[in-house]
Design a protein around this motif. Structure first.
Motif, PDB file in Angstrom:
ATOM      1  N   PRO A   1      57.028 -26.465 -38.957  1.00  0.00           N
ATOM      2  CA  PRO A   1      55.991 -27.190 -39.701  1.00  0.00           C
ATOM      3  C   PRO A   1      56.232 -27.206 -41.196  1.00  0.00           C
ATOM      4  O   PRO A   1      56.954 -26.353 -41.745  1.00  0.00           O
ATOM      5  CB  PRO A   1      54.727 -26.400 -39.377  1.00  0.00           C
ATOM      6  CG  PRO A   1      55.217 -24.992 -39.206  1.00  0.00           C
ATOM      7  CD  PRO A   1      56.557 -25.138 -38.518  1.00  0.00           C
ATOM      8  N   THR A   2      55.616 -28.134 -41.855  1.00  0.00           N
ATOM      9  CA  THR A   2      55.587 -28.162 -43.316  1.00  0.00           C
ATOM     10  C   THR A   2      54.424 -27.303 -43.812  1.00  0.00           C
ATOM     11  O   THR A   2      53.511 -26.957 -43.057  1.00  0.00           O
ATOM     12  CB  THR A   2      55.406 -29.589 -43.841  1.00  0.00           C
ATOM     13  OG1 THR A   2      54.121 -30.074 -43.413  1.00  0.00           O
ATOM     14  CG2 THR A   2      56.502 -30.516 -43.308  1.00  0.00           C
ATOM     15  N   ARG A   3      54.440 -26.998 -45.090  1.00  0.00           N
ATOM     16  CA  ARG A   3      53.335 -26.272 -45.688  1.00  0.00           C
ATOM     17  C   ARG A   3      52.025 -27.075 -45.556  1.00  0.00           C
ATOM     18  O   ARG A   3      50.962 -26.508 -45.287  1.00  0.00           O
ATOM     19  CB  ARG A   3      53.646 -25.999 -47.169  1.00  0.00           C
ATOM     20  CG  ARG A   3      52.652 -25.146 -47.886  1.00  0.00           C
ATOM     21  CD  ARG A   3      52.831 -23.661 -47.613  1.00  0.00           C
ATOM     22  NE  ARG A   3      54.013 -23.103 -48.247  1.00  0.00           N
ATOM     23  CZ  ARG A   3      54.278 -21.798 -48.255  1.00  0.00           C
ATOM     24  NH1 ARG A   3      53.448 -20.923 -47.700  1.00  0.00           N
ATOM     25  NH2 ARG A   3      55.381 -21.335 -48.829  1.00  0.00           N
ATOM     26  N   ALA A   4      52.120 -28.382 -45.697  1.00  0.00           N
ATOM     27  CA  ALA A   4      50.927 -29.222 -45.587  1.00  0.00           C
ATOM     28  C   ALA A   4      50.349 -29.191 -44.175  1.00  0.00           C
ATOM     29  O   ALA A   4      49.126 -29.158 -43.994  1.00  0.00           O
ATOM     30  CB  ALA A   4      51.256 -30.646 -45.996  1.00  0.00           C
ATOM     31  N   GLU A   5      51.214 -29.203 -43.161  1.00  0.00           N
ATOM     32  CA  GLU A   5      50.733 -29.139 -41.787  1.00  0.00           C
ATOM     33  C   GLU A   5      50.000 -27.834 -41.522  1.00  0.00           C
ATOM     34  O   GLU A   5      48.945 -27.809 -40.875  1.00  0.00           O
ATOM     35  CB  GLU A   5      51.895 -29.311 -40.807  1.00  0.00           C
ATOM     36  CG  GLU A   5      52.408 -30.732 -40.725  1.00  0.00           C
ATOM     37  CD  GLU A   5      53.630 -30.857 -39.839  1.00  0.00           C
ATOM     38  OE1 GLU A   5      53.726 -31.860 -39.115  1.00  0.00           O
ATOM     39  OE2 GLU A   5      54.498 -29.948 -39.896  1.00  0.00           O
ATOM     40  N   LEU A   6      50.552 -26.736 -42.005  1.00  0.00           N
ATOM     41  CA  LEU A   6      49.896 -25.446 -41.825  1.00  0.00           C
ATOM     42  C   LEU A   6      48.528 -25.434 -42.495  1.00  0.00           C
ATOM     43  O   LEU A   6      47.569 -24.853 -41.972  1.00  0.00           O
ATOM     44  CB  LEU A   6      50.767 -24.322 -42.391  1.00  0.00           C
ATOM     45  CG  LEU A   6      52.032 -23.975 -41.625  1.00  0.00           C
ATOM     46  CD1 LEU A   6      52.821 -22.912 -42.384  1.00  0.00           C
ATOM     47  CD2 LEU A   6      51.723 -23.480 -40.216  1.00  0.00           C
TER      48      LEU A   6
END
Length: 301
Positions: A293-298
């Motif tokens: 995942p990306t930081r934004a998804e998390l």
């Protein structure tokens, strides 16, 4: 900056259940997945490897760039890309067979001193010469200069030639490592208990146990967290690599990329680190192939 050193390859992954499923190419390799995971978590990271100049190599390079990974240490050569044929059982667990003869990633050359914060090594790149000796020497030399070294053996027994030689190589790196991350299967093959690795010099040892979660062994004791099952399981490809990358990201975010600091981290600190790693791995397991995942998804939950 964290450098992930090792192989980049193509997984040929079944697109449906069954032994004769068509296969789709997925970009991967343990160290490659760690680099992509770190890049997507917005941690300054670079990849040290040798990529083919074939179409697969071009795609591997492009994905690093898209994921925010510095490619200044990437070498290129005309040799073919390593291939891994993946089978996935009914429980979503992946098994691999490898095609590695004369491939590009094992022919990496020593780039000289690395002026970075950390070096992560492991997987096929520590089994296949001449690259295995290059990465081992980089880890030894870096640790002497105070570089934080992280090791994930991720053993593939079918590719092990001289088992004693490989165990000796892993022992040498673990003795200077700030972090050793391994699966319970790795520990069984290696024949080293986490407590032995701590006594030999490792700052901390984190063991992945599949659905049973993660366990950290430290000089202060043992800390456990459960697996994150909040998202549906698709497959486990890249799960361990996601744990490795997430642990490094957490240590980076908390200014803990230091062997002594990791050794001194208390139980609450380890619960935070393991919880973050479990969450990242859960995201990766919720989609096909190694897609961390990306930081934004998390942040979206």
């Amino acid at each position: 900056m964290i450098v992930s050193g090792g192989e980049a390859l193509v997984d040929l992954v079944p697109i449906e259940r069954g032994p004769l499923s068509p296969l789709a190419p997925r970009l991967g390799g343990g160290p490659y997945n760690v680099a992509v995971g770190l890049g997507r978590l917005e941690v300054p990271t670079a990849m040290l490897t040798r990529l083919s100049t074939d179409a697969f190599g071009d795609a591997l390079l492009a994905r690093l760039v898209e994921s925010g990974v510095d490619t200044g240490l990437v070498q290129r050569g005309e040799e073919p890309t390593t291939l891994a044929v993946v089978t996935v059982d009914e429980a979503g667990h992946a098994r691999y067979s490898f095609h590695v003869e004369g491939t590009a990633d094992r022919l990496v050359t020593d780039p000289g001193p690395l002026e970075v914060d950390a070096l992560a090594v492991g997987t096929l790149s520590l089994l296949l010469e001449p690259g295995a000796s290059v990465y081992t020497e980089l880890a030894r030399r870096g640790a002497e200069r105070g570089l934080f070294v992280s090791l994930d053996p991720n053993i593939r027994p079918a590719l092990v030639g001289d088992a004693d030689e490989v165990r000796g190589r892993l022992d040498a790196i673990a003795a200077v490592a700030g972090l050793v991350k391994l699966s319970d299967e790795d520990a069984a093959w290696w024949g080293r208990e986490p407590e032995e690795l701590l006594a030999a010099g490792a700052g901390a040892v984190v063991v992945t146990r599949g659905a049973e979660g993660l366990r950290a062994f430290t000089t202060a004791g043992v800390v456990e967290v459960p697996a994150d099952t909040s998202r549906p399981l698709v497959d486990t490809i890249g799960a361990g690599d996601s744990v490795h990358g997430a642990l490094l990201a957490h240590l980076h975010d908390h200014d803990l990329l230091d062997r002594a600091a990791v050794a001194d981290l208390d139980a609450d600190g380890w619960r935070d680190a393991l919880g973050f790693a479990a969450r990242v791995a859960g995201w990766t397991c919720s989609r096909a192939g190694a897609e961390p995942p990306t930081r934004a998804e998390l942040a979206q939950g």
